[in-house]
Every structure is written in structure tokens, then in C-alpha cells.
Motif scaffolding. Sequence first.
Motif, PDB file in Angstrom:
ATOM      1  N   PRO A   1      -5.578  -7.074  -6.147  1.00 27.52           N
ATOM      2  CA  PRO A   1      -4.739  -6.814  -4.870  1.00 27.52           C
ATOM      3  C   PRO A   1      -3.692  -8.103  -4.351  1.00 27.52           C
ATOM      4  O   PRO A   1      -2.919  -7.693  -4.023  1.00 27.52           O
TER       5      PRO A   1
ATOM      6  N   CYS B   1      -9.795  -7.121   3.810  1.00 31.89           N
ATOM      7  CA  CYS B   1     -10.058  -7.402   2.334  1.00 31.89           C
ATOM      8  C   CYS B   1     -11.072  -8.559   2.421  1.00 31.89           C
ATOM      9  O   CYS B   1     -12.085  -8.560   1.640  1.00 31.89           O
TER      10      CYS B   1
ATOM     11  N   CYS C   1       0.760  -1.351   0.127  1.00 28.84           N
ATOM     12  CA  CYS C   1       0.013  -0.041   0.166  1.00 28.84           C
ATOM     13  C   CYS C   1       0.768   1.325  -0.022  1.00 28.84           C
ATOM     14  O   CYS C   1       0.344   2.154  -0.536  1.00 28.84           O
TER      15      CYS C   1
ATOM     16  N   GLU D   1     -10.910  -2.711  -3.828  1.00 31.25           N
ATOM     17  CA  GLU D   1     -10.276  -1.951  -5.164  1.00 31.25           C
ATOM     18  C   GLU D   1     -10.864  -2.560  -6.295  1.00 31.25           C
ATOM     19  O   GLU D   1     -10.412  -2.838  -7.464  1.00 31.25           O
TER      20      GLU D   1
ATOM     21  N   ILE E   1      -5.558   4.676  -3.131  1.00 30.66           N
ATOM     22  CA  ILE E   1      -6.315   3.317  -2.646  1.00 30.66           C
ATOM     23  C   ILE E   1      -7.743   3.962  -2.660  1.00 30.66           C
ATOM     24  O   ILE E   1      -8.267   4.910  -2.099  1.00 30.66           O
ATOM     25  N   GLU E   2      -8.465   2.938  -3.490  1.00 28.96           N
ATOM     26  CA  GLU E   2      -9.989   3.217  -3.672  1.00 28.96           C
ATOM     27  C   GLU E   2     -10.552   2.804  -2.402  1.00 28.96           C
ATOM     28  O   GLU E   2     -10.670   1.875  -2.194  1.00 28.96           O
ATOM     29  N   THR E   3     -11.616   3.729  -2.011  1.00 27.21           N
ATOM     30  CA  THR E   3     -12.571   3.196  -0.938  1.00 27.21           C
ATOM     31  C   THR E   3     -13.942   3.831  -1.336  1.00 27.21           C
ATOM     32  O   THR E   3     -13.934   4.730  -2.215  1.00 27.21           O
TER      33      THR E   3
ATOM     34  N   ILE F   1     -10.823   8.649  -2.451  1.00 27.94           N
ATOM     35  CA  ILE F   1      -9.514   8.213  -2.746  1.00 27.94           C
ATOM     36  C   ILE F   1      -8.622   8.581  -1.673  1.00 27.94           C
ATOM     37  O   ILE F   1      -8.574   9.694  -1.252  1.00 27.94           O
TER      38      ILE F   1
END
Length: 257
Positions: A253, A191, A45, A213, A60-62, A66
Amino acid sequence: MVGVAAAVLPWRSIAPIARPDASVFSAATIARGRQLAALGDCAVCHTKANGVINAGGRAIETPFGIIYSTNITPDVETGLGAWSYPAFERAMREGIHRDGRHLYPAFPYPHFAKATDADLQALYAYLMAQAPVRADNPKTTLALPFNWRPLMAGWNALFHRTGVFEAYSTKSEIWNRGAYLVEGLGHCGACHSPRNALGAEKTSAYLAGGFAEGWEAPPLTSLSQAPIPWSEDELFAYLRTGESHFHGVAAGPMARW
């Protein structure tokens, strides 16, 4: 409300220090920290595409926007070089930056909090022993209300527990070792567990599958729908090489881990 008010008080800042010299840490401690950094996938990360390892800047996409990872090399101005161990430990256990800002749980401190003192000290030693890299990365700017970091005090009160992992007396030593790695620095649930509307892992569905992601992270429990059950040997091969004869290759990922 009390927690949110306390979150903005200036006493939460921890004073900077001169960067520790790597010679103050033993070679064994640094080597252990290196293993722990690999276990926690710090570089995954904290390294952007074609960037310097651990220098940050990865987007990092949430579901909330971002979030950009930070520089965790020991650069004094842009990294961790001015961080004392107490500041580092607080970030890992409580999700609070050295300057007092709340961190977002895209940095999975709810898992890192379970690490032992000895492991966090070794990880700190390893990071401080690396070459410093100056990197001015993009700042995370989420939309209202998510950009108001003190609200994380309320999130922590609802969903975060700071206790170190406690072994289960009814389980074997190797089982507890695995649980410590999975629940702690390994942060598998980050995850592989579904999340609620506020972005917290659903404890009632731990490791029951999630999304990261844009990729599906399959269940790691008996809910797995793999047509061929996972064996110890296949799981070892998959985690060691990224490939399993019966289950294919790691992608998305997971391929970076």
C-alpha cells in the motif's frame, strides 16, 4: 442507546444542492485543495485498478469484510456533486454520509476531523472543480452485525473525537506543522498504529506499527527496528521518490502513496 436511536432519525439527512460551479472558487483555493488531496492520498483509496481517478470502487480489505470506496468526483447522481459544504464537512469530521448513514472508519474521518476549516474548504473546492464521472460502484455489504451502520454511533462515542488539531505550546512551529500533517489529513496512524478488537487505533501505541491490506506497516517512532536510523534527508527522499538509498523501496500500500 440514545446515540444509536438518534443515528437512524431522518433529520440527519442534509438536502442535496445543485452542483457548485468551479468559478465560485478561486484558483488559489483550488490549488491548495489539490495539495491537500495529495497529502490525504484521496486517489489511493478512491481509485480502483485501471479506474478513473477518484471514481471509487476500490475494494479495501478489513478484518470485518470488504469495504468499497465511494465516488468522490462531483457527479450529481453517483458522486459528491449534490453535496453542500456542510454535508462534506460533516462526513470529514463525523463520518456521516449526506443521506445520514454512518460511514465506516476505513474512511479515516477520526484523522480528517483534525483538519482546519480552511483546509477542508479548500479540499471541497478542489474536488468540486474536477470533472464529474458517473460510476455505479459495488455497495459495501458486511456480515451481521457489522452491516448495521447505526452501531457506528456507539463506536464513535467510544473512540472518535471531533476536535481540530491544537498546536503544542512547548513545541516549535515546524514540529507542530509536522504533527498536523501526520495526525490529520496524512492519517499515518491509520496504517502505522495497531488496532483493538473493534478496529480502533490503540492510542497507547500510536504509530507503533500496524497492518494494512496484509502488509506490515512498521513503527514510525523510536520503536523502529531499521538497522540504519532514518535521517531527515532519507525520509524526504523516500516520501518524494518512493526510494531510499539505505532503506529500500516502497512496497504494498505504501507504494501507492
